[in-house]
Design an enzyme around this catalytic site. Structure first.
Site: not given
Ligand code: AQP
Length: 355
Positions: A115, A217, A220
């Site tokens: 990040k 991955k 969002k």
């Molecule tokens: N691609 C994924 N596959 C499985 N699990 C996932 N999680 C996120 N992406 C995947 C799980 O969702 C939960 C919440 O995630 P988060 O909102 O805390 O943040 P993150 O992991 O950073 O998710 P994003 O979607 O990738 O958000 P951004 O783009 O904002 O960084 C967690 O349990 C995570 O493991």
């Protein structure tokens, strides 16, 4: 020897639309665990300002994630649903954990490296300290189990390291105050105040990958909306995205081993297995040798069947803002009561006068 009471905690950031990865990797497990455990589920709004401070509509995003929790089947009466910033003890314990954790531990976190990118000096201090706040989220409830996607594994290991260092450093004081649980730390027995929390990372979709690139991955924050299925997508959008999902020209293999080095095919098989609550083996047994022109429509139909009711329920709940706010308020009050008991103990253990 006493032991920690089993308790589940997990959180989701209000950083954008929830997607299939969040749903399969986390939220669906949250729902299942309600049957066997007391659970606390949190919209972690303080985490959402670590990468980007100014958001267009943080309150709206927080309510949308709450609506997704409720629409997926989380029961806010039997369990606790709230937004993190309401319970100030998360931030208070995070500060203490900033003093427990070592800078070297934080510098090793791959999520920080990803990040922060090349311009590390310009990343917020909050982004570096993110895992310390995450450890506080979990340990302020002395939670024993955390359902998460695979990407959070390293942060859970760091949570255990923080708990273990705190337990070791304060073992004698914890014992004197009679607050501890006897735990093994290497060859020694220590009085532990915090549990060594177990991550719950299992099933065929612990890391759902982007529909445009099977090595990245699903996220969002990916600029391409075609890379993910949002929980708010309608049937047409879901079908279109699966139809356009990147694949290779080969049919699906007849053995699981044939998915090796085929990340996009492997991802779609994993998604099918998770949505249908079977295994990858069973999906290959059903679709091995078939072309994507057969598999993709079957996957689209399954995804619509499983996700459309959640999206409809999310819309219904989101329309009742007063209800969503009442859930967060009530959850916040119940969470605060538990968190304050922990903080009172922690202040006593450290020697911070509070009355
Ligand atoms: N691609 C994924 N596959 C499985 N699990 C996932 N999680 C996120 N992406 C995947 C799980 O969702 C939960 C919440 O995630 P988060 O909102 O805390 O943040 P993150 O992991 O950073 O998710 P994003 O979607 O990738 O958000 P951004 O783009 O904002 O960084 C967690 O349990 C995570 O493991």
């Amino acid at each position: 020897m006493s032991s920690f009471k089993p308790l589940v905690f997990s959180g989701v950031q209000p950083t954008g639309n929830l997607h299939l990865g969040n749903y399969l990797g986390a939220i669906r497990k949250f729902v299942a665990l309600q049957e066997s455990h007391d659970c606390i589920y949190c919209v972690v709004d303080l985490h959402s300002i670590t990468a980007q401070l100014v958001h267009d509509d943080l309150p709206g995003q927080t309510r949308a994630i709450t609506a997704a929790f409720l629409a997926s089947g989380i029961d806010p009466k039997k369990h606790i649903v709230f937004n993190q910033s309401r319970v100030s003890q998360h931030a208070e314990l995070a500060w203490i954990f900033n003093c427990v954790a070592r800078i070297g531990w934080m510098n090793r976190m791959t999520q920080f490296k990803d990040k922060a990118g090349k311009d590390r000096e310009n990343a917020s201090l909050g982004l570096l300290a993110y895992p310390s706040l995450m450890a506080a989220d979990i340990l302020v409830y002395r939670a024993t189990h955390v359902p998460v996607g695979d990407d959070q594994k390293q942060h859970l290991e760091l949570t255990r390291d923080i708990a273990a260092k705190f337990n070791n450093d304060f073992s004698q004081k914890i014992g004197e105050l009679g607050l501890g649980v006897e735990m093994q730390a290497g060859d020694e027995t220590v009085n532990g105040y915090f549990p060594l929390t177990e991550p719950l990372i299992d099933g065929p979709a612990t890391r759902v990958m982007s529909l445009r690139d099977g090595t990245k991955k699903m996220s969002k924050s990916d600029p391409s909306d075609l890379s993910r299925i949002n929980l708010t997508d309608d049937a047409d959008a879901i079908s279109k995205k699966i139809k356009k999902a990147k694949t290779d020209p080969e049919p699906l293999p007849s053995e699981l081993g044939g998915l090796k080095d085929r990340p996009e095919a492997e991802n779609l098989v994993g998604i099918y297995a998770a949505l249908s609550e079977t295994s990858r083996e069973q999906v290959i047994a059903e679709f091995g040798g078939r072309q994507f022109s057969v598999f993709k429509p079957a996957l689209a139909e399954l995804a619509v069947e499983k996700l459309a009711p959640v999206a409809a329920e999310m819309r219904r709940i989101s329309a009742d803002r007063a209800y969503v706010d009442a859930v967060l308020r009530d959850g916040g009050e119940r969470a605060s009561a538990i968190a304050e008991r922990t903080m009172k103990d922690v202040r006593d253990i450290i020697g911070l006068l509070d009355d």
